[in-house]
Scaffold this motif. Sequence first.
Motif, mmCIF file in Angstrom:
data_model
loop_
_atom_site.group_PDB
_atom_site.id
_atom_site.type_symbol
_atom_site.label_atom_id
_atom_site.label_comp_id
_atom_site.label_asym_id
_atom_site.label_seq_id
_atom_site.Cartn_x
_atom_site.Cartn_y
_atom_site.Cartn_z
ATOM 1 N N CYS A 119 0.833 -1.164 0.172
ATOM 2 C CA CYS A 119 -0.025 0.062 0.024
ATOM 3 C C CYS A 119 0.898 1.205 0.010
ATOM 4 N N THR A 120 1.954 0.924 -0.587
ATOM 5 C CA THR A 120 2.927 2.369 -0.889
ATOM 6 C C THR A 120 2.065 3.609 -1.467
ATOM 7 N N ARG A 121 2.401 4.720 -0.789
ATOM 8 C CA ARG A 121 1.907 6.092 -0.934
ATOM 9 C C ARG A 121 3.115 7.049 -1.352
ATOM 10 N N ALA A 122 2.826 8.095 -2.364
ATOM 11 C CA ALA A 122 3.872 8.735 -2.513
ATOM 12 C C ALA A 122 3.481 9.986 -3.210
ATOM 13 N N THR A 123 4.483 11.007 -3.488
ATOM 14 C CA THR A 123 3.797 12.365 -3.871
ATOM 15 C C THR A 123 4.845 12.874 -5.305
ATOM 16 N N ALA A 124 5.733 11.637 -5.613
ATOM 17 C CA ALA A 124 6.278 11.809 -7.016
ATOM 18 C C ALA A 124 6.793 10.431 -7.528
ATOM 19 N N ILE A 125 7.126 10.548 -8.733
ATOM 20 C CA ILE A 125 7.427 9.349 -9.641
ATOM 21 C C ILE A 125 8.582 9.644 -10.699
ATOM 22 N N ALA A 126 9.291 8.881 -10.962
ATOM 23 C CA ALA A 126 10.550 9.052 -11.836
ATOM 24 C C ALA A 126 10.375 7.947 -12.873
ATOM 25 N N TRP A 127 10.730 8.371 -14.244
ATOM 26 C CA TRP A 127 11.049 7.333 -15.067
ATOM 27 C C TRP A 127 11.865 7.916 -16.186
ATOM 28 N N GLU A 128 12.430 6.815 -17.122
ATOM 29 C CA GLU A 128 13.327 6.942 -18.123
ATOM 30 C C GLU A 128 13.138 6.103 -18.954
ATOM 31 N N ASN A 129 13.127 6.179 -20.451
ATOM 32 C CA ASN A 129 13.160 5.447 -21.542
ATOM 33 C C ASN A 129 12.086 4.198 -21.277
ATOM 34 N N GLY A 130 10.597 4.737 -20.661
ATOM 35 C CA GLY A 130 9.527 3.947 -20.454
ATOM 36 C C GLY A 130 9.495 3.260 -19.176
ATOM 37 N N THR A 131 10.582 3.370 -18.563
ATOM 38 C CA THR A 131 10.735 2.366 -17.313
ATOM 39 C C THR A 131 10.468 3.147 -16.026
ATOM 40 N N ILE A 132 9.993 2.797 -15.201
ATOM 41 C CA ILE A 132 9.877 3.582 -13.857
ATOM 42 C C ILE A 132 11.261 3.342 -13.158
ATOM 43 N N THR A 133 11.691 4.543 -12.500
ATOM 44 C CA THR A 133 13.052 4.261 -11.992
ATOM 45 C C THR A 133 13.038 4.530 -10.347
ATOM 46 N N GLY B 248 -0.445 -12.803 -16.324
ATOM 47 C CA GLY B 248 0.925 -13.472 -16.295
ATOM 48 C C GLY B 248 1.950 -12.177 -16.569
ATOM 49 N N CYS B 249 1.623 -10.911 -16.372
ATOM 50 C CA CYS B 249 2.557 -9.727 -16.475
ATOM 51 C C CYS B 249 2.729 -8.947 -15.389
ATOM 52 N N LEU B 250 2.568 -9.489 -14.091
ATOM 53 C CA LEU B 250 2.830 -8.524 -12.786
ATOM 54 C C LEU B 250 4.198 -8.108 -12.902
ATOM 55 N N ASP B 251 5.141 -8.722 -13.367
ATOM 56 C CA ASP B 251 6.590 -8.551 -13.287
ATOM 57 C C ASP B 251 6.743 -7.226 -14.219
ATOM 58 N N LEU C 75 3.025 0.690 -9.219
ATOM 59 C CA LEU C 75 3.988 1.771 -9.518
ATOM 60 C C LEU C 75 5.231 1.293 -8.741
ATOM 61 N N SER C 76 6.173 0.589 -9.451
ATOM 62 C CA SER C 76 7.225 -0.123 -8.882
ATOM 63 C C SER C 76 8.384 0.059 -9.578
ATOM 64 N N PRO C 77 9.695 0.523 -9.138
ATOM 65 C CA PRO C 77 10.747 0.717 -10.075
ATOM 66 C C PRO C 77 11.136 -0.679 -10.959
ATOM 67 N N GLY C 78 11.523 -0.467 -12.286
ATOM 68 C CA GLY C 78 11.688 -1.568 -13.011
ATOM 69 C C GLY C 78 10.493 -2.008 -13.835
ATOM 70 N N LYS C 79 9.347 -1.406 -13.392
ATOM 71 C CA LYS C 79 8.329 -1.852 -14.199
ATOM 72 C C LYS C 79 7.859 -0.612 -15.147
ATOM 73 N N ARG C 80 6.943 -1.134 -16.318
ATOM 74 C CA ARG C 80 6.777 -0.050 -17.197
ATOM 75 C C ARG C 80 5.964 1.203 -16.679
ATOM 76 N N ALA C 81 6.602 2.293 -17.408
ATOM 77 C CA ALA C 81 5.810 3.619 -16.991
ATOM 78 C C ALA C 81 4.530 3.643 -17.535
ATOM 79 N N ASP C 82 3.391 2.903 -17.231
ATOM 80 C CA ASP C 82 2.173 2.904 -17.546
ATOM 81 C C ASP C 82 1.186 3.413 -16.358
ATOM 82 N N PHE C 83 0.583 4.627 -16.321
ATOM 83 C CA PHE C 83 -0.078 5.097 -15.176
ATOM 84 C C PHE C 83 -1.051 6.216 -15.806
#
Length: 563
Positions: free
Chosen positions: A16-30, A515-518, A523-531
């Motif tokens: 249940c992570t909460r945040a106020t900012a998100i960063a991404w690069e080359n289509g991937t959340i960092t 089958g694509c939870l990885d 919203l997790s680092p390493g996942k595709r920046a779809d939001f």
Amino acid sequence: MKILYNIKAFAMDKECTRATAIAWENGTITRVGEKQDLIRECKDAETIDGQGLTLVPAFIDPHIHFMDGTVYQGALDCSPAAAPDIQALKVLLAKEAAKHKKGEWIVAQGYDPWAYPQKRTPLRHDLDQACPNNPVVIIHYSFHECAANSRALALAGIDRDSLPPFAGIIKKDRQGNPTGHLIETAMEKVLRLSKKELIARSDQKILQRTQTAQQKLFEFGITRIGDPAVDHLSRKLYQQAFEQGMLKLTVFMFPCNEQNMLKLPLDKLDQPFQYRDNECLKTGHLKIFLDGADRTAMALTGKQLFQTIAMTFWDAVRTMSLTPVKTTMRSPVKLKKDGLFHFGLILAEPDKCGQLVQKAVKKGFSPAFHAIGNEAVQLAVELISQNMPKASRSGKTVPPPRIEHGLFLNNDLIRRIKESGAAVVTQPLFLTHMDKENLPHMPEIKKLPLRSMIDQGIPVAGSSDFPVVSCNPLLGIEHAVTRVTKGSETLDQQEAVTVEQAFAMYTRQAAFVLGCLDDTGTLSPGKRADFILLSGDPLDSSNVCWHKVKVQKTYMNGKVVFP
């Protein structure tokens, strides 16, 4: 590198992570965290003000008939809104026939006989009167039955001597002539002919509509889908749309029987599998139909059946309408050796299903069972438990086995679903088709038991089954929380889920069942920046003004695709 700040981000992960900012690069959340920390770590990043909006992972619809829905957008709309009774339907069809040459197919879809004052399916003679010179098929909103006129029946080779296929019904009149009403597997010849006709005369228009329909999904915040029954005609359209640069979202295509979608897909396992995945088009689960739609397979004890009949007749007396009785009795009741009373249609033979599942697992498939009623779900659970090794059910090496719909269950069956390792992909918006007239009383049977399944630990994903209902996830989330039905009443409020659970159904859990939870779903680092950015803040309030919550912006691969 980009940083989106001044947001209320809900990662939808288990923590249940909460945040106020998100960063991404080359289509991937960092990074996901606080603005100051992200800017300190990423000094050269471009910053974007989120204006205080709510950020959640992009929605996923793991059960949407996207391509067939797009194809049949070219069909005439014969829904109750367009044709409120059979006479209005005939007028509508006659006007459509005037636009076509003699002998051309007239295809319409969306009718609901229970919405007509006559409470009956339009029959062959109705359609013959409207269109005497053209083959006509009108398709039920569920896509599990249809009505055809004389010319269409003749082209499909259906006459008074035709025997119904396994798990199909060819309705006939007292003289033995087909009425035109074709149910479940009996409808596929007519359906296939009409689909080929629609594609042959407007394939480029279909591809253009695919692009428009994709944009509508982006507008709803959807960036990934599962199409749960894709034959070679639909797959070819998908491939053409991809090659022409029209298709951007990720589609998991579920193979089905080529000649008859509702039959067992043995043809997909008895020959080399030729599909090749790419960045957009991927092979999904193997689709196996176990029961019907309006004729969902149910099994009741004698006591349950007696109480169902008694309460149904009481409803008929109270409302002075025979509709509840007709709805309950539309399928014949049979007492079987197990001592239970069965009604509805089982579409597959259990022995053949077991062999099919074993073959599917060996070829790397996971099964997706269409199972609405408790009898069909019970069969799905048995097939999974008896024919799939436990390692194949975990969702770690292959996607988990799925039960599609799972609308009518009891406590024991819910427990057995959990033990089998199956996930359930259901449709909260089906509540908009439910009311006292078409939903029989069935003691001890829970209806769309979302809370019970989630409390038991079953992975439950939300979906639309479009074009049966709207593909707007926010509407599905609303009904999962409110349980409001077609008649604006509340059905089994104890089965309502929290807003956060409902959002998880269309994000994290939807990714898991595909089958694509990885790769997505949280919203997790390493996942595709779809939001997506939402106009309201539904996750922080129990009193949501749902009609005010809209998707303001959709990001896919870190790029804005809506607006």
